[in-house]
Design a protein around this motif. Structure first.
Motif, mmCIF file in Angstrom:
data_model
loop_
_atom_site.group_PDB
_atom_site.id
_atom_site.type_symbol
_atom_site.label_atom_id
_atom_site.label_comp_id
_atom_site.label_asym_id
_atom_site.label_seq_id
_atom_site.Cartn_x
_atom_site.Cartn_y
_atom_site.Cartn_z
ATOM 1 N N HIS A 136 3.665 9.303 -4.557
ATOM 2 C CA HIS A 136 3.739 10.757 -4.553
ATOM 3 C C HIS A 136 4.177 11.281 -3.187
ATOM 4 C CE1 HIS A 136 -0.457 9.807 -3.456
ATOM 5 N NE2 HIS A 136 -0.403 10.889 -2.711
ATOM 6 N N PHE A 137 4.058 10.466 -2.150
ATOM 7 C CA PHE A 137 4.661 10.800 -0.865
ATOM 8 C C PHE A 137 6.106 10.325 -0.919
ATOM 9 C CE2 PHE A 137 0.186 9.863 0.411
ATOM 10 C CZ PHE A 137 -0.167 11.171 0.712
ATOM 11 N N ASN A 138 6.971 10.937 -0.156
ATOM 12 C CA ASN A 138 8.358 10.511 -0.129
ATOM 13 C C ASN A 138 8.494 9.345 0.845
ATOM 14 O OD1 ASN A 138 11.063 10.268 -0.475
ATOM 15 N ND2 ASN A 138 11.596 12.208 0.488
ATOM 16 N N THR A 139 8.224 8.159 0.351
ATOM 17 C CA THR A 139 8.234 6.953 1.179
ATOM 18 C C THR A 139 9.522 6.150 1.048
ATOM 19 O OG1 THR A 139 7.179 5.681 -0.571
ATOM 20 C CG2 THR A 139 5.729 6.731 1.049
ATOM 21 N N ASP A 140 10.445 6.617 0.245
ATOM 22 C CA ASP A 140 11.649 5.822 -0.014
ATOM 23 C C ASP A 140 12.468 5.573 1.248
ATOM 24 O OD1 ASP A 140 11.015 5.561 -2.682
ATOM 25 O OD2 ASP A 140 12.125 7.354 -3.258
ATOM 26 N N TRP A 141 12.629 6.581 2.096
ATOM 27 C CA TRP A 141 13.375 6.389 3.340
ATOM 28 C C TRP A 141 12.660 5.407 4.258
ATOM 29 C CZ3 TRP A 141 18.134 7.169 4.690
ATOM 30 C CH2 TRP A 141 18.895 8.148 4.052
ATOM 31 N N PHE A 148 18.851 0.953 -3.576
ATOM 32 C CA PHE A 148 19.182 1.510 -4.890
ATOM 33 C C PHE A 148 18.237 2.648 -5.236
ATOM 34 C CE2 PHE A 148 18.765 1.695 -9.501
ATOM 35 C CZ PHE A 148 20.090 1.872 -9.857
ATOM 36 N N ARG A 149 16.951 2.424 -5.011
ATOM 37 C CA ARG A 149 15.954 3.452 -5.320
ATOM 38 C C ARG A 149 16.222 4.728 -4.524
ATOM 39 N NH1 ARG A 149 10.409 3.183 -7.023
ATOM 40 N NH2 ARG A 149 10.684 0.957 -7.083
ATOM 41 N N LEU A 150 16.547 4.583 -3.259
ATOM 42 C CA LEU A 150 16.774 5.745 -2.405
ATOM 43 C C LEU A 150 18.066 6.462 -2.757
ATOM 44 C CD1 LEU A 150 16.033 7.482 0.072
ATOM 45 C CD2 LEU A 150 17.292 5.828 1.442
ATOM 46 N N PHE A 151 19.162 5.722 -2.865
ATOM 47 C CA PHE A 151 20.464 6.371 -2.990
ATOM 48 C C PHE A 151 20.786 6.829 -4.405
ATOM 49 C CE2 PHE A 151 21.048 3.881 0.978
ATOM 50 C CZ PHE A 151 21.089 4.992 1.810
ATOM 51 N N LEU A 166 0.833 -1.207 0.000
ATOM 52 C CA LEU A 166 0.000 0.000 0.000
ATOM 53 C C LEU A 166 0.865 1.254 0.000
ATOM 54 C CD1 LEU A 166 -2.757 -1.025 2.565
ATOM 55 C CD2 LEU A 166 -2.959 -0.890 0.069
ATOM 56 N N LEU A 167 1.919 1.251 0.791
ATOM 57 C CA LEU A 167 2.795 2.413 0.879
ATOM 58 C C LEU A 167 3.510 2.675 -0.435
ATOM 59 C CD1 LEU A 167 3.575 4.422 3.113
ATOM 60 C CD2 LEU A 167 5.519 2.954 3.614
ATOM 61 N N SER A 168 3.950 1.621 -1.109
ATOM 62 C CA SER A 168 4.661 1.812 -2.372
ATOM 63 C C SER A 168 3.721 2.226 -3.499
ATOM 64 C CB SER A 168 5.447 0.559 -2.747
ATOM 65 O OG SER A 168 4.591 -0.524 -2.966
#
Length: 185
Positions: free
Chosen positions: A86-91, A164-167, A80-82
């Motif tokens: 549009h929210f910055n959920t990567d961290w 990988f997605r975050l950095f 659900l979070l992914s």
């Protein structure tokens, strides 16, 4: 040499691949962890000579069931979070993927040690092996441990993908011209 259109098309395909892989691994975790819970929670056997044994008699087995229940809940939550990128959920996903992967390592290690002692015994402390007396119990433990390992591999892959997605959002640090001159000396 590539032109700008080729580079843009390549980079636009890469996130779609990662989104597909991430969703696939998150979906795979659910049945694998649920099956681990089902196999382990139904794991019990009686022996006329030595009595009965159940997963609830061993703390490591209960820990495995709890961590797998957490991983199922987290997998559903993270899907659900992914979906709401549009929210910055990567961290958040990166940290939680790491945390759940580490918890899965600890619970798998606890059960693996118990399973090893049940199979081999420990002569130094006078514990004999018990799997010859509780073969069905040990076989179900082995299946549960294998399912748990597959779920752990999914979380390791998810940890790598979320890292990988975050950095990749950050640029590598650069040196100022003054620092470049100092390093050249």
């Amino acid at each position: 040499m590539r032109n700008g259109a080729d580079i843009n098309s390549t980079t636009s395909k890469m996130p779609k691949l990662f989104i597909f892989l991430e969703l696939s691994f998150r979906l795979c975790v659910i049945p694998l962890s649920a099956a681990t819970i089902g196999v382990m929670a139904s794991n019990k056997q009686s022996n006329e000579t030595y009595g009965g044994v159940a997963f609830s008699n061993l703390t490591g087995f209960k820990y495995l069931v709890c961590i797998n229940a957490i991983s199922v809940g987290y997998a559903l939550f993270s899907i659900l979070l992914s979906c709401f990128r549009h929210f910055n959920t990567d961290w958040i996903l990166f940290l939680l993927d790491q945390l759940v992967a580490y918890l899965m390592v600890t619970s798998g290690s606890a059960v693996a040690e118990i399973f090893y002692v049940a199979n081999e015994g420990d002569r130094e402390v006078s514990w004999s092996e018990v799997c010859s007396y509780y073969d069905k119990f040990c076989n179900k433990t082995k299946v549960s441990l294998a399912l748990h390992a597959m779920s752990l591999l999914c979380f390791i892959a998810l940890s790598l993908i979320s890292a990988f997605r975050l950095f990749t959002k950050f640029e590598a640090p650069t040196l100022s011209p003054k620092e470049v001159d100092q390093q050249g000396e």
